[in-house]
Design a protein around this motif. Structure first.
Motif, PDB file in Angstrom:
ATOM      1  N   LEU A 109      14.043  34.261  -3.967  1.00 36.85           N
ATOM      2  CA  LEU A 109      15.608  34.509  -4.788  1.00 36.85           C
ATOM      3  C   LEU A 109      15.631  36.658  -4.139  1.00 36.85           C
ATOM      4  CD1 LEU A 109      16.610  34.867  -7.844  1.00 36.85           C
ATOM      5  CD2 LEU A 109      14.539  35.721  -9.118  1.00 36.85           C
ATOM      6  N   ARG A 164      17.163  39.222  -6.101  1.00 32.33           N
ATOM      7  CA  ARG A 164      18.038  39.554  -7.463  1.00 32.33           C
ATOM      8  C   ARG A 164      18.889  40.625  -7.122  1.00 32.33           C
ATOM      9  NH1 ARG A 164      12.843  38.644 -10.599  1.00 32.33           N
ATOM     10  NH2 ARG A 164      13.117  37.498 -11.901  1.00 32.33           N
ATOM     11  N   LYS A 223      19.632  43.364 -18.693  1.00 36.20           N
ATOM     12  CA  LYS A 223      20.125  44.353 -17.038  1.00 36.20           C
ATOM     13  C   LYS A 223      21.407  44.469 -17.032  1.00 36.20           C
ATOM     14  CE  LYS A 223      18.356  40.574 -15.038  1.00 36.20           C
ATOM     15  NZ  LYS A 223      17.874  39.283 -13.881  1.00 36.20           N
ATOM     16  N   ARG A 232      27.183  37.609 -19.637  1.00 39.93           N
ATOM     17  CA  ARG A 232      26.046  37.582 -18.640  1.00 39.93           C
ATOM     18  C   ARG A 232      26.099  36.895 -17.241  1.00 39.93           C
ATOM     19  NH1 ARG A 232      20.098  36.022 -19.227  1.00 39.93           N
ATOM     20  NH2 ARG A 232      19.007  35.915 -16.741  1.00 39.93           N
ATOM     21  N   MET A 249      21.320  27.876 -10.126  1.00 41.58           N
ATOM     22  CA  MET A 249      20.101  28.107 -10.992  1.00 41.58           C
ATOM     23  C   MET A 249      20.218  27.645 -11.915  1.00 41.58           C
ATOM     24  SD  MET A 249      18.152  30.902 -10.731  1.00 41.58           S
ATOM     25  CE  MET A 249      17.422  31.978 -11.662  1.00 41.58           C
ATOM     26  N   GLU A 278      18.736  27.879 -15.768  1.00 40.55           N
ATOM     27  CA  GLU A 278      18.150  28.550 -16.173  1.00 40.55           C
ATOM     28  C   GLU A 278      18.961  28.668 -18.104  1.00 40.55           C
ATOM     29  OE1 GLU A 278      18.370  32.507 -15.044  1.00 40.55           O
ATOM     30  OE2 GLU A 278      19.817  32.628 -14.066  1.00 40.55           O
ATOM     31  N   GLY A 308      14.491  28.862 -13.634  1.00 41.76           N
ATOM     32  CA  GLY A 308      14.371  30.311 -14.118  1.00 41.76           C
ATOM     33  C   GLY A 308      14.295  29.826 -15.279  1.00 41.76           C
ATOM     34  N   ASP A 338      14.046  31.724 -18.534  1.00 40.52           N
ATOM     35  CA  ASP A 338      15.616  32.366 -19.456  1.00 40.52           C
ATOM     36  C   ASP A 338      15.594  30.752 -19.296  1.00 40.52           C
ATOM     37  OD1 ASP A 338      16.878  34.837 -19.427  1.00 40.52           O
ATOM     38  OD2 ASP A 338      17.672  34.318 -17.342  1.00 40.52           O
ATOM     39  N   ARG A 380      12.951  36.781 -24.454  1.00 38.15           N
ATOM     40  CA  ARG A 380      11.723  36.899 -23.624  1.00 38.15           C
ATOM     41  C   ARG A 380      11.262  37.947 -23.744  1.00 38.15           C
ATOM     42  NH1 ARG A 380      14.995  36.368 -17.996  1.00 38.15           N
ATOM     43  NH2 ARG A 380      13.976  37.603 -16.839  1.00 38.15           N
ATOM     44  N   GLY A 432      10.697  31.423 -11.800  1.00 39.43           N
ATOM     45  CA  GLY A 432      10.388  31.819 -12.528  1.00 39.43           C
ATOM     46  C   GLY A 432       8.945  32.391 -12.639  1.00 39.43           C
TER      47      GLY A 432
HETATM   48  C1  PEP Z   1      14.554  33.089 -14.416  1.00 41.84           C
HETATM   49  O1  PEP Z   1      14.965  33.267 -15.832  1.00 41.84           O
HETATM   50  O2  PEP Z   1      13.860  33.055 -14.890  1.00 41.84           O
HETATM   51  C2  PEP Z   1      14.878  34.064 -13.628  1.00 41.84           C
HETATM   52  C3  PEP Z   1      14.368  34.047 -12.548  1.00 41.84           C
HETATM   53  O3  PEP Z   1      16.178  35.006 -13.355  1.00 41.84           O
HETATM   54  P1  PEP Z   1      16.302  36.082 -13.934  1.00 41.84           P
HETATM   55  O4  PEP Z   1      14.393  36.799 -14.508  1.00 41.84           O
HETATM   56  O5  PEP Z   1      15.789  37.301 -13.457  1.00 41.84           O
HETATM   57  O6  PEP Z   1      16.766  36.704 -15.223  1.00 41.84           O
END
Ligand code: PEP
Ligand code: MG
Length: 595
Positions: free
Chosen positions: A307, A309, A353, A372, A443, A445, A466, A469, A479, A517
């Motif tokens: 991954l 990012r 972010k 998002r 993903m 998630e 992921g 999320d 989170r 994640g």
């Molecule tokens: C997740 O959501 O698990 C993931 C890897 O993406 P991020 O932490 O960048 O949201």
């Protein structure tokens, strides 16, 4: 906190593992507190000049620190990934709100420059503290650092010199800016502790990347510690012991020895195959935020970058990265990973972010549910197209896969693929080469995506789960909100069911499934994830050797049995308790389950 005479044990946040014993070097970072002075009208221009001169001097000094850090990063193992933070501070020195508004205050209120700057910083602080986004809130501390730097020039106070630090000390500071942290001379500073800071602060990130043990968020460390005090910093437990007694010293000497032995064994085995005792292989990959982390990821034994990012390219800067800049970045990264290959995730801006460029963000009281990831990209075609063109162009320089964040179902997936196809066509028309067979994955998630994973799996090349999320949205637990963190339960039966369903859908359709994640790098969950049949675990580089150790000492069969039992429980508490107990019995080493 536990006080006994001049000895004291403090509990903070262990953000970078390791145990260090040494003497305290108290970095005098007492805040400069200016007072108000009225100035006569005929001195306003001179006062303004004095202020601008101080800004120029502070800027020059910061530029020199930046150049020094660049030089250090070239000939040391420290990557250049955090140099951009210097740029952020340098940019702030030119910031209209910080500089021009202070000048305006000097002129309008006829006050001294120090006081004008303080009033202005207070006003900016109020604006920042109202922001929901933790990233932006953290920028408030950057503004304070920059303002303090200017104040020191105005008030002719000597900068407390990091050069004065003696060899082998533990640095104690109220707060350290990332710029300060990067200037630390690694041969002199063995660990650091600070009053302020949270897990996501840049100081924590820099500490981990520099592999300096650190405990932060101790609140009153600078009050409790005197320069020269003997300290024990335990970055694993997040503990600080001030002036330890002989029993504590002995206990820690023994603990340090065991920890070093533990680390040595781990490091020795980091390039071995991640294969179980009964011959089952699971790929261990690394997550990165910037390409500078690639070398460390591979050195820690990751077989690929699972991954990347890419949104970090967009953060901490006033503009958006253009196609050429992105192309050069991705090309360089792909060339560096070579045969190992890399999964590049398209930008996942939004929620916590946020880029400095606000024009495509929308005010919302619930940012995690706001615009998002892929939804933001599908709305702002120009931004998405620029990135896709850059990734596709770079794809001929290595083994790239493209991953899309926050897809919730087939409609979004098909829109995404249509957009990729359009972009490819555009490149073809322009005679620009790209990898025609680049794999496209999603993903998993958003809970909806997990529920319809069987439908997605028919059209997608690979899945990456992921859990950060997926757990947040499944259990309705923010989170980044510490008030609900106790409800963040990775082994909740609902999460387990979604994981099982997703993995079955992937394998039933002949595609691979990764999990990227934070859960992937937590040793305590390793056997559950192995038993679930995940093909790849992608995690922070430091965790790769820990996971490798667990896998190599386990069998796939026992992991499957563990999962079977987990699936019989009806509450998260039961599953968590069972797994923790089983793992503690299987791996009694007191370090492994805490890392
Ligand atoms: C997740 O959501 O698990 C993931 C890897 O993406 P991020 O932490 O960048 O949201
Ligand atoms: Mg995510």
């Amino acid at each position: 906190m536990n006080d006994s005479g001049n000895q004291c044990i403090m509990q903070g946040i262990g953000v970078s593992p390791g145990i260090v014993m040494g003497r305290a070097f108290l970095l005098d970072r007492a805040k400069l507190k200016p007072t108000m002075e009225k100035i006569p009208s005929d001195q306003v221009t001179a006062e303004t000049d004095r202020f601008l001169k101080a800004v120029a001097n502070a800027r020059r000094e910061l530029q020199e620190a930046h150049d020094q850090a660049v030089a250090n990063s070239v000939d040391s193992s420290l990557g250049q990934e955090h140099l951009y933070l210097f740029d952020v501070h340098l940019m702030m020195m030119d910031d209209k709100m910080l500089i021009d508004d202070s000048v305006k205050l000097i002129r309008e209120k006829k006050i001294n420059a120090e006081w004008a700057l303080s009033l202005n910083v207070e006003k900016i602080g109020r604006i920042f503290s109202r922001m929901n986004d933790p990233y932006m809130r953290e920028r408030q501390s950057d503004i304070n650092h920059v303002a303090q730097r200017i104040l020191r020039h105005l008030m002719r106070s000597d900068f407390d010199s990091i050069d004065k630090i003696a060899s082998g000390v533990i640095l104690v500071a109220h707060d350290l800016s990332p710029a300060d942290t990067m200037q630390l001379n690694l041969s002199r500073v063995r660990a650091f502790v600070t009053d302020l800071g949270g897990r996501t602060s840049h100081t924590a990130i820099v500490a981990r990347s520099m592999e300096i043990p650190a405990v932060i968020g101790l609140e009153r460390a600078t009050e409790m510690i005197n320069g020269g005090d003997r300290l024990i910093v335990d970055g694993i437990e997040g503990r600080l012991i001030i002036n330890p007694n002989p029993d504590q010293l002995r206990a820690y000497e023994e603990r340090t020895e065991r920890y070093h032995f533990f680390q040595e064994q781990l490091q020795r085995n980091r390039h071995l195959e991640p294969i179980t005792r009964d011959g089952f292989t699971i790929e261990l990959a690394a997550n990165i935020e910037t390409p500078e982390e690639i070398a460390s990821a591979l050195d820690h034994g990751a077989s690929t970058i699972g991954l990347y990012r890419t949104e970090f390219l967009y953060l901490g800067r006033p503009d958006l990265p253009g196609e050429e800049e992105q192309y050069i970045t991705y090309k360089g990264a792909l060339e560096q990973v070579g045969e190992h290959g890399m999964t590049i995730r398209t930008l996942d801006l939004g929620s916590d972010k946020l880029a400095a460029v606000h024009h495509f963000h929308e005010d919302t009281i619930n940012p995690a549910m706001g615009l998002r990831g892929i939804r933001l990209c599908l709305k702002h075609h120009d931004i998405f197209r620029t990135q896709l063109r850059a990734i596709l162009r770079a794809s001929v320089h290595g083994r790239a896969k493209i991953l899309f964040p926050m897809i919730s179902g087939l409609r979004e997936w098909r829109q995404t693929v249509a957009f990729v196809d359009e972009t490819k066509e555009e490149l073809r028309r322009g005679g620009i080469p790209f990898d025609e067979h680049v794999k496209l994955g999603t993903m998993i998630e958003v809970p909806a995506a997990a529920v319809v994973a069987d439908l997605l799996a028919r059209e997608v090349d690979f899945f990456s789960i992921g859990t950060n999320d997926l757990i947040q949205y499944t259990l309705a637990v923010d989170r980044v909100n510490e008030h609900v963190s106790c409800f963040y339960e990775p082994l909740h039966p609902a999460v387990l069911r979604l994981l099982v369903q997703t993995i079955e859908a992937a394998h039933g359709n002949g595609i691979t499934v990764s999990l990227c994640g934070e859960m992937a790098g937590e040793p305590v969950y390793a056997l559950v994830l192995l038993g679930l049949g995940i093909d790849q675990l992608s995690m922070n580089a430091l965790s790769v050797p820990y996971l490798k150790k667990i896998l190599r000492e386990s069998t796939f069969q026992e992991a499957q049995k563990l999962v079977q039992v987990c699936r019989t429980f009806s509450s998260a508490g039961e599953v968590e308790a069972y797994v923790h107990e089983q793992m503690a019995n299987r791996f009694p080493d007191d370090f492994l389950m805490k890392l």
